[in-house]
Design a protein around this motif. Structure first.
Motif, mmCIF file in Angstrom:
data_model
loop_
_atom_site.group_PDB
_atom_site.id
_atom_site.type_symbol
_atom_site.label_atom_id
_atom_site.label_comp_id
_atom_site.label_asym_id
_atom_site.label_seq_id
_atom_site.Cartn_x
_atom_site.Cartn_y
_atom_site.Cartn_z
ATOM 1 N N ARG A 66 0.843 -1.194 0.000
ATOM 2 C CA ARG A 66 0.000 0.000 0.000
ATOM 3 C C ARG A 66 0.885 1.253 0.000
ATOM 4 O O ARG A 66 1.984 1.245 0.547
ATOM 5 C CB ARG A 66 -0.918 0.024 1.229
ATOM 6 C CG ARG A 66 -1.902 -1.145 1.270
ATOM 7 C CD ARG A 66 -2.803 -1.060 2.489
ATOM 8 N NE ARG A 66 -3.700 -2.209 2.557
ATOM 9 C CZ ARG A 66 -4.591 -2.423 3.515
ATOM 10 N NH1 ARG A 66 -4.693 -1.530 4.512
ATOM 11 N NH2 ARG A 66 -5.350 -3.490 3.502
ATOM 12 N N LEU A 67 0.362 2.322 -0.594
ATOM 13 C CA LEU A 67 1.091 3.588 -0.694
ATOM 14 C C LEU A 67 0.262 4.694 -0.074
ATOM 15 O O LEU A 67 -0.933 4.818 -0.353
ATOM 16 C CB LEU A 67 1.364 3.918 -2.165
ATOM 17 C CG LEU A 67 1.885 5.325 -2.479
ATOM 18 C CD1 LEU A 67 3.299 5.522 -1.943
ATOM 19 C CD2 LEU A 67 1.850 5.577 -3.994
ATOM 20 N N PHE A 89 4.071 -1.152 3.556
ATOM 21 C CA PHE A 89 3.605 0.226 3.387
ATOM 22 C C PHE A 89 4.736 1.106 2.866
ATOM 23 O O PHE A 89 5.859 1.066 3.380
ATOM 24 C CB PHE A 89 3.087 0.791 4.710
ATOM 25 C CG PHE A 89 1.789 0.183 5.157
ATOM 26 C CD1 PHE A 89 0.580 0.800 4.869
ATOM 27 C CD2 PHE A 89 1.779 -1.013 5.848
ATOM 28 C CE1 PHE A 89 -0.610 0.239 5.272
ATOM 29 C CE2 PHE A 89 0.586 -1.596 6.255
ATOM 30 C CZ PHE A 89 -0.622 -0.964 5.959
ATOM 31 N N ILE A 90 4.420 1.904 1.859
ATOM 32 C CA ILE A 90 5.336 2.917 1.354
ATOM 33 C C ILE A 90 4.701 4.274 1.630
ATOM 34 O O ILE A 90 3.553 4.523 1.240
ATOM 35 C CB ILE A 90 5.598 2.755 -0.150
ATOM 36 C CG1 ILE A 90 6.258 1.405 -0.450
ATOM 37 C CG2 ILE A 90 6.466 3.900 -0.671
ATOM 38 C CD1 ILE A 90 6.391 1.102 -1.927
ATOM 39 N N GLY A 91 5.433 5.135 2.308
ATOM 40 C CA GLY A 91 4.935 6.474 2.592
ATOM 41 C C GLY A 91 5.750 7.501 1.838
ATOM 42 O O GLY A 91 6.983 7.458 1.848
ATOM 43 N N ASN A 113 7.760 -3.070 8.345
ATOM 44 C CA ASN A 113 6.979 -3.137 7.108
ATOM 45 C C ASN A 113 6.685 -1.757 6.523
ATOM 46 O O ASN A 113 5.674 -1.569 5.845
ATOM 47 C CB ASN A 113 5.671 -3.893 7.342
ATOM 48 C CG ASN A 113 4.783 -3.247 8.406
ATOM 49 O OD1 ASN A 113 5.283 -2.619 9.338
ATOM 50 N ND2 ASN A 113 3.483 -3.419 8.277
ATOM 51 N N VAL A 114 7.573 -0.792 6.755
ATOM 52 C CA VAL A 114 7.389 0.566 6.222
ATOM 53 C C VAL A 114 8.660 1.015 5.517
ATOM 54 O O VAL A 114 9.766 0.832 6.029
ATOM 55 C CB VAL A 114 7.060 1.580 7.342
ATOM 56 C CG1 VAL A 114 6.739 2.948 6.726
ATOM 57 C CG2 VAL A 114 5.907 1.101 8.197
ATOM 58 N N ARG A 115 8.489 1.612 4.342
ATOM 59 C CA ARG A 115 9.583 2.262 3.632
ATOM 60 C C ARG A 115 9.128 3.669 3.253
ATOM 61 O O ARG A 115 7.926 3.913 3.065
ATOM 62 C CB ARG A 115 9.984 1.468 2.387
ATOM 63 C CG ARG A 115 10.685 0.148 2.726
ATOM 64 C CD ARG A 115 12.011 0.405 3.404
ATOM 65 N NE ARG A 115 12.698 -0.806 3.825
ATOM 66 C CZ ARG A 115 12.615 -1.332 5.043
ATOM 67 N NH1 ARG A 115 11.831 -0.761 5.957
ATOM 68 N NH2 ARG A 115 13.285 -2.411 5.362
ATOM 69 N N ALA A 132 1.157 -3.015 -9.045
ATOM 70 C CA ALA A 132 1.899 -3.457 -7.853
ATOM 71 C C ALA A 132 1.203 -3.112 -6.547
ATOM 72 O O ALA A 132 1.561 -3.646 -5.502
ATOM 73 C CB ALA A 132 3.289 -2.838 -7.854
ATOM 74 N N LEU A 133 0.217 -2.213 -6.582
ATOM 75 C CA LEU A 133 -0.357 -1.703 -5.336
ATOM 76 C C LEU A 133 -1.763 -2.223 -5.090
ATOM 77 O O LEU A 133 -2.590 -2.293 -5.999
ATOM 78 C CB LEU A 133 -0.377 -0.173 -5.355
ATOM 79 C CG LEU A 133 0.972 0.519 -5.527
ATOM 80 C CD1 LEU A 133 0.781 2.023 -5.544
ATOM 81 C CD2 LEU A 133 1.955 0.106 -4.441
ATOM 82 N N GLU A 134 -2.017 -2.530 -3.841
ATOM 83 C CA GLU A 134 -3.353 -2.924 -3.396
ATOM 84 C C GLU A 134 -4.189 -1.700 -3.036
ATOM 85 O O GLU A 134 -5.410 -1.706 -3.169
ATOM 86 C CB GLU A 134 -3.232 -3.827 -2.174
ATOM 87 C CG GLU A 134 -4.545 -4.173 -1.490
ATOM 88 C CD GLU A 134 -4.350 -4.818 -0.137
ATOM 89 O OE1 GLU A 134 -4.748 -5.992 -0.003
ATOM 90 O OE2 GLU A 134 -3.799 -4.166 0.774
ATOM 91 N N GLN A 135 -3.514 -0.634 -2.604
ATOM 92 C CA GLN A 135 -4.243 0.541 -2.123
ATOM 93 C C GLN A 135 -3.366 1.777 -2.210
ATOM 94 O O GLN A 135 -2.161 1.716 -2.001
ATOM 95 C CB GLN A 135 -4.671 0.311 -0.672
ATOM 96 C CG GLN A 135 -5.523 1.409 -0.071
ATOM 97 C CD GLN A 135 -6.089 0.970 1.274
ATOM 98 O OE1 GLN A 135 -6.901 0.035 1.347
ATOM 99 N NE2 GLN A 135 -5.668 1.604 2.342
#
Length: 237
Positions: A66-67, A89-91, A113-115, A132-135
């Motif tokens: 997720r992004l 998670f990508i922020g 689990n965060v980048r 590539a993204l779910e959300q």
């Protein structure tokens, strides 16, 4: 209230990108500066070496990615990562102070689990692999209320093309705002786009926060000032 310098900074765009706004705010606290210098390098994405398998970015197994775009101080991003340890998670946040706060929060909570992407998000969107993204979450973005600035709003056709490319079929784009005009703007764009389906069926669907919603500083400010937030979710067809 914003100063003249703030207004000038907001009017200045990084050439060739989708970012408008300030890069830095108040001086960082000592611990934030320390985390930024010591921990951000291992959390920060390197676009030059970013591969097609985003799961490999994380040292723990993740089932989906997720992004969150413009995560502010990271309240929602970190709460979601803690609630879903099996999701990556990508922020993305261009404001240095927000990146520093999120970095400190990730370290203190021990989240694996965060980048982070501490820069304009558009190059990241263009580099991520298709589907590539779910959300994708866009929460309380700058509404750019003046008509001459509407072109700076992040919800616009070129970015919707990016979202449509990146979201897997059945994936979701979630949007929150307390600005009625921006909500209407977003609905006009998304309803007219055949690639997305608005999931709301009755008014309460968009008046209620998303499941597990931890709140954000922007939402708290809106409520204090008497504005009503709206929560909008769209499914990628």
């Amino acid at each position: 209230m914003t100063s003249a310098d703030d207004e000038h900074a907001r009017d200045a765009a990084a050439p060739g990108t989708g970012f408008y706004g300030r890069r830095k705010g108040k001086p960082l606290r000592a611990l934030q500066s320390q985390h930024l210098a010591q921990e951000l390098p291992r959390l920060q994405l390197d676009l030059a070496t970013l591969g097609d398998d985003l799961h490999a970015l994380f040292p723990v197994p993740v089932t989906s990615i997720r992004l969150e775009i413009g995560f502010g101080g990271g309240e929602h991003l970190l709460a979601e990562a803690a609630r879903h340890p099996g999701i990556g998670f990508i922020g993305a946040e261009a404001f240095v102070n927000g990146v520093a706060k999120a970095t400190a929060g990730i370290v203190e909570a021990g989240l694996a689990n965060v980048r982070l992407h501490g820069d304009d998000v558009v190059p990241l969107l263009d580099r991520l692999p298709a589907g590539a993204l779910e959300q994708i979450d866009l929460l309380y973005p700058d509404p750019w209320p003046k008509r001459r600035h509407w072109k700076r709003r992040f919800v616009r056709p070129d970015n919707l093309d990016r979202f449509a490319r990146l979201l897997a079929p059945g994936g979701h784009f979630r949007f929150a705002t307390d600005v009625e005009d921006y909500a209407a703007w977003t609905l006009r764009h998304l309803i007219a786009d055949a690639r997305f389906d608005w999931t709301a069926r009755v008014a309460d669907d968009w008046r209620r926060p998303f499941a597990g919603w931890p709140g954000t500083r922007y939402e708290a400010k809106a409520l204090r000032e008497g504005r009503t937030p709206g929560y909008y979710e769209f499914r990628r067809i």
